[in-house]
Design a protein around this motif. Structure first.
Motif, short mmCIF file in Angstrom:
data_model
loop_
_atom_site.label_atom_id
_atom_site.label_comp_id
_atom_site.label_asym_id
_atom_site.label_seq_id
_atom_site.Cartn_x
_atom_site.Cartn_y
_atom_site.Cartn_z
N SER A 1 9.81 -4.02 12.32
CA SER A 1 8.91 -2.88 12.49
C SER A 1 8.77 -2.01 11.25
CB SER A 1 9.36 -2.02 13.67
OG SER A 1 10.65 -1.48 13.45
N THR A 2 9.78 -1.98 10.39
CA THR A 2 9.68 -1.17 9.17
C THR A 2 8.87 -1.86 8.08
OG1 THR A 2 11.77 -2.00 8.25
CG2 THR A 2 11.88 -0.01 9.65
N ALA A 3 8.59 -3.16 8.24
CA ALA A 3 7.80 -3.90 7.26
C ALA A 3 6.34 -3.50 7.42
CB ALA A 3 7.98 -5.40 7.45
N ASP A 4 5.79 -2.85 6.41
CA ASP A 4 4.46 -2.24 6.53
C ASP A 4 3.37 -3.10 5.91
OD1 ASP A 4 2.63 -0.25 7.22
OD2 ASP A 4 2.87 0.78 5.31
N THR A 5 3.52 -3.47 4.66
CA THR A 5 2.49 -4.21 3.95
C THR A 5 3.12 -5.26 3.04
OG1 THR A 5 2.46 -2.58 2.15
CG2 THR A 5 0.86 -2.28 3.93
N MET A 6 2.33 -6.28 2.74
CA MET A 6 2.74 -7.30 1.77
C MET A 6 2.16 -6.94 0.41
SD MET A 6 4.70 -9.54 3.20
CE MET A 6 4.64 -10.74 1.89
N VAL A 7 3.00 -6.97 -0.60
CA VAL A 7 2.55 -6.67 -1.96
C VAL A 7 1.55 -7.75 -2.40
CG1 VAL A 7 3.28 -6.42 -4.36
CG2 VAL A 7 4.69 -5.49 -2.51
N MET B 1 -1.42 -8.33 -1.12
CA MET B 1 -2.36 -8.73 -0.07
C MET B 1 -3.08 -7.50 0.44
SD MET B 1 -0.34 -11.40 2.41
CE MET B 1 0.61 -12.78 1.79
N ASP B 2 -4.34 -7.68 0.91
CA ASP B 2 -4.97 -6.55 1.56
C ASP B 2 -4.27 -6.29 2.89
OD1 ASP B 2 -6.34 -7.77 3.89
OD2 ASP B 2 -7.65 -8.70 2.42
N ARG B 3 -4.48 -5.10 3.42
CA ARG B 3 -3.68 -4.65 4.56
C ARG B 3 -3.79 -5.59 5.77
NH1 ARG B 3 -0.63 -0.53 5.43
NH2 ARG B 3 -0.01 -0.10 7.55
N ASP B 4 -4.99 -5.98 6.12
CA ASP B 4 -5.18 -6.81 7.31
C ASP B 4 -4.53 -8.18 7.14
OD1 ASP B 4 -6.55 -4.79 8.57
OD2 ASP B 4 -8.55 -5.61 8.15
N ALA B 5 -4.72 -8.79 5.98
CA ALA B 5 -4.11 -10.09 5.73
C ALA B 5 -2.58 -9.99 5.71
CB ALA B 5 -4.62 -10.66 4.41
N GLY B 6 -2.08 -8.91 5.11
CA GLY B 6 -0.63 -8.70 5.08
C GLY B 6 -0.04 -8.50 6.45
N ARG B 7 -0.76 -7.74 7.30
CA ARG B 7 -0.27 -7.52 8.66
C ARG B 7 -0.25 -8.83 9.44
NH1 ARG B 7 3.22 -4.62 9.13
NH2 ARG B 7 3.29 -5.78 11.07
N HIS C 1 8.61 -1.63 2.99
CA HIS C 1 9.16 -1.09 4.24
C HIS C 1 9.07 0.44 4.21
CE1 HIS C 1 11.24 -4.71 5.96
NE2 HIS C 1 11.00 -5.14 4.73
N CYS C 2 8.89 1.05 5.37
CA CYS C 2 8.89 2.51 5.47
C CYS C 2 8.99 2.91 6.94
CB CYS C 2 7.63 3.12 4.85
SG CYS C 2 6.09 2.55 5.58
N LEU C 3 9.38 4.17 7.17
CA LEU C 3 9.48 4.67 8.54
C LEU C 3 8.10 4.90 9.15
CD1 LEU C 3 11.43 5.49 10.76
CD2 LEU C 3 11.49 7.79 9.79
N ALA C 4 7.10 5.18 8.31
CA ALA C 4 5.76 5.41 8.82
C ALA C 4 5.23 4.18 9.56
CB ALA C 4 4.82 5.78 7.68
N ALA C 5 5.65 2.99 9.16
CA ALA C 5 5.21 1.77 9.84
C ALA C 5 5.66 1.78 11.29
CB ALA C 5 5.75 0.55 9.12
N VAL C 6 6.86 2.28 11.55
CA VAL C 6 7.36 2.40 12.92
C VAL C 6 6.63 3.52 13.65
CG1 VAL C 6 9.43 2.62 14.36
CG2 VAL C 6 9.62 1.67 12.04
N GLY C 7 6.41 4.63 12.94
CA GLY C 7 5.72 5.77 13.55
C GLY C 7 4.35 5.41 14.07
N ARG C 8 3.63 4.56 13.32
CA ARG C 8 2.29 4.16 13.75
C ARG C 8 2.32 3.31 15.01
NH1 ARG C 8 1.15 4.29 8.08
NH2 ARG C 8 1.92 2.16 7.81
#
Length: 280
Positions: A205-211, A213-219, A158-165
């Motif tokens: 919204s703060t959930a950014d990536t899955m540990v 997993m690659d980014r697209d699959a995690g999203r 989780h991070c705030l940048a995920a919301v910012g994007r």
């Protein structure tokens, strides 16, 4: 003193009927906390509570989070109350308000998110601005066992940048630095088993990536979970009237505000109770 509870739906929410002058009476805060744990969203229709009573009622229910991040120069802030409105001139403050338009859980930056958020309507929006809630406890309980087993043991960043994007098409390096200074990447379990036996999910919204997993699959994985948890059977949407108070059980819910403009005139006052449930 009259105190009555009226369920809103079979799965989420209840109206609480009590007068503002009675909320500080002995035993009321305990009744409210008991109802909160049962119904998860409590609506006090047009109770018209003063800021002084609001602050005292919050204190009667538990320890309050300070305003170290959201403090501004408003009169409400001087009373320990966060004023939520779009008429702010500070970029970070505006990001906090605009970020509320996306499903989220308060306090995922912490190991112990807030227990409850209290929202008091000072000025209802002329258009838009409803607040919607999604019951993560119910979403987990309704999930097939095979799907639950798939989620166990997974971890999410989780991070705030995920919301910012979500808010900015092309964030600058300065934006990322600002967001990371407030809420840097923080790893949590995806499944949150709580002390009372209920289970929640750390998504939104703060959930950014899955540990792992690659980014697209995690999203795609996180988006699928969010779609499930925020589907109609698990949600309640509140349309604000002046004087309403809503309290929600933060560790078991996602919430969001529906989009509105500054011209809508929406002004909310918020307090937050410190958490009691460590993420584990």
């Amino acid at each position: 003193m009259s105190f009555a509870i009226e369920p809103i739906t079979s799965g989420l929410g209840a109206f609480v009927h009590v007068r503002a002058e009675d909320v500080l009476a002995p035993g009321v805060s305990e009744k409210v906390l008991e109802a909160l744990n049962r119904y998860n969203v409590l609506v006090f229709p047009q109770i018209h509570m003063s800021d002084e009573t609001f602050a005292a009622f919050t204190a009667a229910m538990g320890d309050q989070h300070d305003l170290s991040v959201t403090a501004d120069s408003s009169a409400a802030s001087d009373k320990g109350i966060y004023r939520i409105a779009l008429d702010k001139d500070d970029t970070t403050q505006l990001d906090y308000v605009k970020g509320n338009d996306y499903w989220h859980m308060d306090g995922t930056v912490y190991d112990t998110p807030g227990k409850a958020t209290l929202l008091k309507c000072e000025s209802p929006p002329a258009a838009g601005g409803d607040t919607e809630f999604a019951n993560l406890f119910a979403a987990w309980d309704a999930m097939p066992q095979e799907r639950r087993r798939e989620l166990e043991g997974k971890r999410v960043v989780h991070c705030l940048a995920a919301v910012g994007r979500l808010m900015y098409a092309q964030p600058s390096d300065a934006d990322y630095a600002r967001w990371d200074s407030i809420f840097p990447p923080t790893e949590h379990p995806l499944v949150w088993h709580q002390k009372d036996g209920r289970t929640s999910l750390l998504i939104g919204s703060t959930a950014d990536t899955m540990v792992g997993m690659d980014r697209d699959a995690g999203r795609a994985f996180l988006d699928d979970l969010l779609d499930w948890a925020t589907s109609a059977p698990f949600t309640y949407r509140h349309r604000w009237q002046k004087g309403d108070l809503v309290i929600f059980n933060n560790p078991g819910l996602l919430h969001r505000s529906h989009p509105y403009t500054e011209a809508a005139g929406r002004v909310m006052h918020r307090t937050t109770l410190k958490g009691r449930e460590i993420i584990a």
